[in-house]
Design an enzyme around this catalytic site. Structure first.
Site, PDB file in Angstrom:
ATOM      1  N   HIS A  68     -13.210   2.084   8.624  1.00 50.08           N
ATOM      2  CA  HIS A  68     -12.327   1.030   8.117  1.00 50.08           C
ATOM      3  C   HIS A  68     -12.822   0.529   6.752  1.00 50.08           C
ATOM      4  CE1 HIS A  68      -9.175  -2.044   9.575  1.00 50.08           C
ATOM      5  NE2 HIS A  68      -9.155  -1.984   8.249  1.00 50.08           N
TER       6      HIS A  68
ATOM      7  N   GLU B 238     -13.034  -0.799  17.145  1.00 57.41           N
ATOM      8  CA  GLU B 238     -13.906  -0.577  15.991  1.00 57.41           C
ATOM      9  C   GLU B 238     -15.286  -1.141  16.272  1.00 57.41           C
ATOM     10  OE1 GLU B 238     -11.702  -1.969  12.560  1.00 57.41           O
ATOM     11  OE2 GLU B 238     -10.450  -0.192  12.608  1.00 57.41           O
TER      12      GLU B 238
ATOM     13  N   ILE C 270       0.833  -1.203   0.000  1.00 54.88           N
ATOM     14  CA  ILE C 270       0.000   0.000   0.000  1.00 54.88           C
ATOM     15  C   ILE C 270       0.872   1.257   0.000  1.00 54.88           C
ATOM     16  CG2 ILE C 270      -1.789   1.284   1.250  1.00 54.88           C
ATOM     17  CD1 ILE C 270      -2.806  -1.493   2.255  1.00 54.88           C
TER      18      ILE C 270
ATOM     19  N   GLY D 239     -11.233   1.146   3.726  1.00 53.03           N
ATOM     20  CA  GLY D 239     -10.202   1.232   2.686  1.00 53.03           C
ATOM     21  C   GLY D 239     -10.361   0.205   1.576  1.00 53.03           C
TER      22      GLY D 239
ATOM     23  N   ARG E 140      -3.427   0.342  10.864  1.00 50.98           N
ATOM     24  CA  ARG E 140      -4.038  -0.305  12.028  1.00 50.98           C
ATOM     25  C   ARG E 140      -4.109   0.692  13.175  1.00 50.98           C
ATOM     26  NH1 ARG E 140      -6.090  -3.246   9.259  1.00 50.98           N
ATOM     27  NH2 ARG E 140      -5.871  -5.497   8.979  1.00 50.98           N
TER      28      ARG E 140
HETATM   29  N1  LIG Z   1      -7.771   0.296   5.825  1.00 48.03           N
HETATM   30  C1  LIG Z   1      -7.956  -0.907   5.310  1.00 48.03           C
HETATM   31  O1  LIG Z   1      -9.069  -1.285   4.951  1.00 48.03           O
HETATM   32  C2  LIG Z   1      -6.785  -1.826   5.115  1.00 48.03           C
HETATM   33  C3  LIG Z   1      -6.827  -2.802   4.110  1.00 48.03           C
HETATM   34  C4  LIG Z   1      -5.703  -3.591   3.883  1.00 48.03           C
HETATM   35  C5  LIG Z   1      -4.573  -3.456   4.688  1.00 48.03           C
HETATM   36  N2  LIG Z   1      -4.577  -2.531   5.698  1.00 48.03           N
HETATM   37  C6  LIG Z   1      -3.372  -2.341   6.561  1.00 48.03           C
HETATM   38  O2  LIG Z   1      -2.440  -1.540   5.842  1.00 48.03           O
HETATM   39  C7  LIG Z   1      -1.121  -1.814   6.327  1.00 48.03           C
HETATM   40  C8  LIG Z   1      -0.166  -2.019   5.164  1.00 48.03           C
HETATM   41  O3  LIG Z   1      -0.588  -3.126   4.390  1.00 48.03           O
HETATM   42  P1  LIG Z   1       0.320  -3.670   3.189  1.00 48.03           P
HETATM   43  O4  LIG Z   1      -0.518  -4.632   2.433  1.00 48.03           O
HETATM   44  O5  LIG Z   1       0.963  -2.538   2.480  1.00 48.03           O
HETATM   45  O6  LIG Z   1       1.432  -4.470   4.020  1.00 48.03           O
HETATM   46  P2  LIG Z   1       2.892  -4.899   3.543  1.00 48.03           P
HETATM   47  O7  LIG Z   1       3.263  -6.041   4.397  1.00 48.03           O
HETATM   48  O8  LIG Z   1       2.942  -5.043   2.056  1.00 48.03           O
HETATM   49  O9  LIG Z   1       3.786  -3.627   3.919  1.00 48.03           O
HETATM   50  C9  LIG Z   1       4.081  -3.259   5.223  1.00 48.03           C
HETATM   51  C10 LIG Z   1       5.389  -2.513   5.214  1.00 48.03           C
HETATM   52  O10 LIG Z   1       5.635  -2.046   6.532  1.00 48.03           O
HETATM   53  C11 LIG Z   1       7.024  -2.221   6.795  1.00 48.03           C
HETATM   54  N3  LIG Z   1       7.293  -2.256   8.222  1.00 48.03           N
HETATM   55  C12 LIG Z   1       7.315  -3.327   9.062  1.00 48.03           C
HETATM   56  N4  LIG Z   1       7.642  -2.943  10.305  1.00 48.03           N
HETATM   57  C13 LIG Z   1       7.844  -1.605  10.252  1.00 48.03           C
HETATM   58  C14 LIG Z   1       8.218  -0.643  11.223  1.00 48.03           C
HETATM   59  N5  LIG Z   1       8.484  -0.994  12.488  1.00 48.03           N
HETATM   60  N6  LIG Z   1       8.305   0.634  10.836  1.00 48.03           N
HETATM   61  C15 LIG Z   1       8.065   0.995   9.554  1.00 48.03           C
HETATM   62  N7  LIG Z   1       7.717   0.127   8.588  1.00 48.03           N
HETATM   63  C16 LIG Z   1       7.604  -1.162   8.934  1.00 48.03           C
HETATM   64  C17 LIG Z   1       7.379  -3.507   6.091  1.00 48.03           C
HETATM   65  O11 LIG Z   1       8.778  -3.593   5.857  1.00 48.03           O
HETATM   66  C18 LIG Z   1       6.574  -3.393   4.803  1.00 48.03           C
HETATM   67  O12 LIG Z   1       7.328  -2.768   3.777  1.00 48.03           O
HETATM   68  C19 LIG Z   1      -1.257  -3.009   7.258  1.00 48.03           C
HETATM   69  O13 LIG Z   1      -1.303  -2.528   8.591  1.00 48.03           O
HETATM   70  C20 LIG Z   1      -2.606  -3.600   6.883  1.00 48.03           C
HETATM   71  O14 LIG Z   1      -3.168  -4.303   7.962  1.00 48.03           O
HETATM   72  C21 LIG Z   1      -5.643  -1.719   5.911  1.00 48.03           C
END
Ligand SMILES: NC(=O)c1ccc[n+]([C@@H]2O[C@H](COP(=O)([O-])OP(=O)(O)OC[C@H]3O[C@@H](n4cnc5c(N)ncnc54)[C@H](O)[C@@H]3O)[C@@H](O)[C@H]2O)c1
Length: 368
Positions: A334, A316, A206, A336, A287
């Site tokens: 929530h 939530e 994302i 997204g 999150r």
């Molecule tokens: N709002 C929504 O409806 C919705 C939908 C899907 C996902 N999400 C959330 O979005 C977030 C990102 O999802 P994604 O698919 O891009 O995940 P992803 O696993 O592809 O990317 C997460 C990134 O965060 C990095 N990361 C890990 N620990 C870290 C830290 N301590 N500090 C900084 N960066 C760190 C990782 O290296 C990775 O590049 C997740 O929390 C997921 O749960 C939300």
């Protein structure tokens, strides 16, 4: 003629090499009634009817809005059975329903060890979604059942919303709407996103897509992500910074895209908020655990930062009472991932991987 929005390569899952962090496929849903995969693949039908394999679909939204994934399954000659209960199946219901099935497109049903121990024909559980907390992966492995999921299906939709929240908070969209509807005509001055510095916490599926979007606004993009190197960041035209503190103090917009973990828990708190610019806008589509929400509320009220947009919350639905009079604040439920396209992508990704396994190919998103 092929509908340009539904060519056969998209429908059958050709890889899009140019997408960020892509081992990802993206599809564009066809316009209603304009495209039928069945018509392109009718030849397959005859090859497979003799050995009709049974597929269970448990997700209730699968194929509801757009029939392409379903047509793709039908074009392979599979016999399809459905979960008619309208809710996730229990382990015992699953055992009954899976009798004779070689594959399942799975919603949020309970795939416990008992399920895997009691099914004999099952080859693949293709999760329609990301979460695997209800699938016993060890038991699946033991039984030789392949498990897949759809990790990138909603990434573009979440990235869109993150930018939407940046703009909504920066330009008082919700407040402007409310006051105008009530007969007011306020002058609400905001800040521009154009050519600002956007700090991304996490450059995964994302985060990378948000970078891509805000670069269209000619923004400078900084990244704090301990698991990627500067070269990777540079591939997405982002500059890697080594500490969260550096990112927070330099950014006009901060967008959170890391997972919830002990390392990220309440990473945005009184102390880190105090490092941000008084005009900065914070967006969270990741999150709720990433933010100490009471501290954020105080920071907004005391103008420590300029605004916030939150889609993810610690609880939530969240407690909103404290935010009631907070300016430049936008909150969403929530949502997204709630788009036509994300649903379509989930259906296509799970269907393609299910078919891949049943045809003896490696699925794209194999988990176990
Ligand atoms: N709002 C929504 O409806 C919705 C939908 C899907 C996902 N999400 C959330 O979005 C977030 C990102 O999802 P994604 O698919 O891009 O995940 P992803 O696993 O592809 O990317 C997460 C990134 O965060 C990095 N990361 C890990 N620990 C870290 C830290 N301590 N500090 C900084 N960066 C760190 C990782 O290296 C990775 O590049 C997740 O929390 C997921 O749960 C939300």
């Amino acid at each position: 003629m092929l509908n340009p929005f539904c060519d056969i390569y998209k429908a059958l899952g050709k890889k899009n090499e140019s997408a960020p962090f892509s081992n990802t496929i993206r599809y564009i849903p066809p316009e209603e009634g304009k495209c039928s995969v069945t018509s392109f693949t009718a030849a397959h039908h005859h090859q497979h009817t003799k050995t009709a394999m049974k597929i269970l679909i448990t997700s209730t939204s699968y194929g509801q809005k757009d029939k392409t994934p379903l047509e793709l399954l039908q074009s392979k000659g599979y016999e399809i059975t459905w979960n008619e209960t309208g809710k996730p199946l229990s382990a015992s219901d699953l055992i009954g329903k899976l009798n004779g099935c070689t594959g399942v497109v799975a919603g949020l049903d309970h795939f416990t060890a008992e399920v895997f121990e009691n099914v004999n024909d099952l080859k693949v559980v293709a999760r329609y979604g990301v979460g695997l907390d209800r699938v016993d992966l060890d038991a699946a492995k033991k039984k030789g059942v392949i498990v897949t999921n759809t990790p990138t299906a909603n990434s573009d939709s979440v990235a869109d919303l993150a930018v939407g929240l940046m703009l909504a908070a920066a330009r008082h969209l919700v407040e402007g709407h409310r006051q105008t509807m009530e007969g007011g005509w306020p002058k609400l001055f905001g800040v521009s996103l154009f050519r600002k510095t956007v700090g991304l916490v996490g450059l995964g599926r994302i985060g990378a897509r948000v970078a891509q979007r805000v670069q269209g606004f000619e923004c400078r993009t900084l990244v704090y992500d301990p698991y990627i190197d500067g070269e990777t960041a540079a591939r997405y035209n982002c500059q890697k910074v080594d500490t969260l503190e550096m990112l927070l103090s330099e950014s006009d917009f901060v967008s959170l895209h890391s997972p919830a973990s002990p390392a990220t828990n309440q990473m945005i708190n009184r102390q880190t908020l105090s490092l941000m610019k008084p005009t900065a806008i914070l967006v969270n589509t990741a999150r709720g655990e990433l933010i100490n929400e009471a501290d954020l509320c105080d920071a907004l009220k005391n103008k420590i930062i300029g605004g916030a947009g939150l889609d993810a919350h610690a609880a939530e639905p969240p407690q909103t009472e404290d935010y009631r009079d907070v300016p430049n604040f936008v909150i969403t439920p929530h949502m997204g991932a709630y788009t036509t396209e994300a649903l379509y992508n989930m259906a296509m990704d799970s269907t393609n991987d299910l078919i891949a396994v049943l045809e003896g190919r490696e699925p794209l998103y194999r988990i176990a």
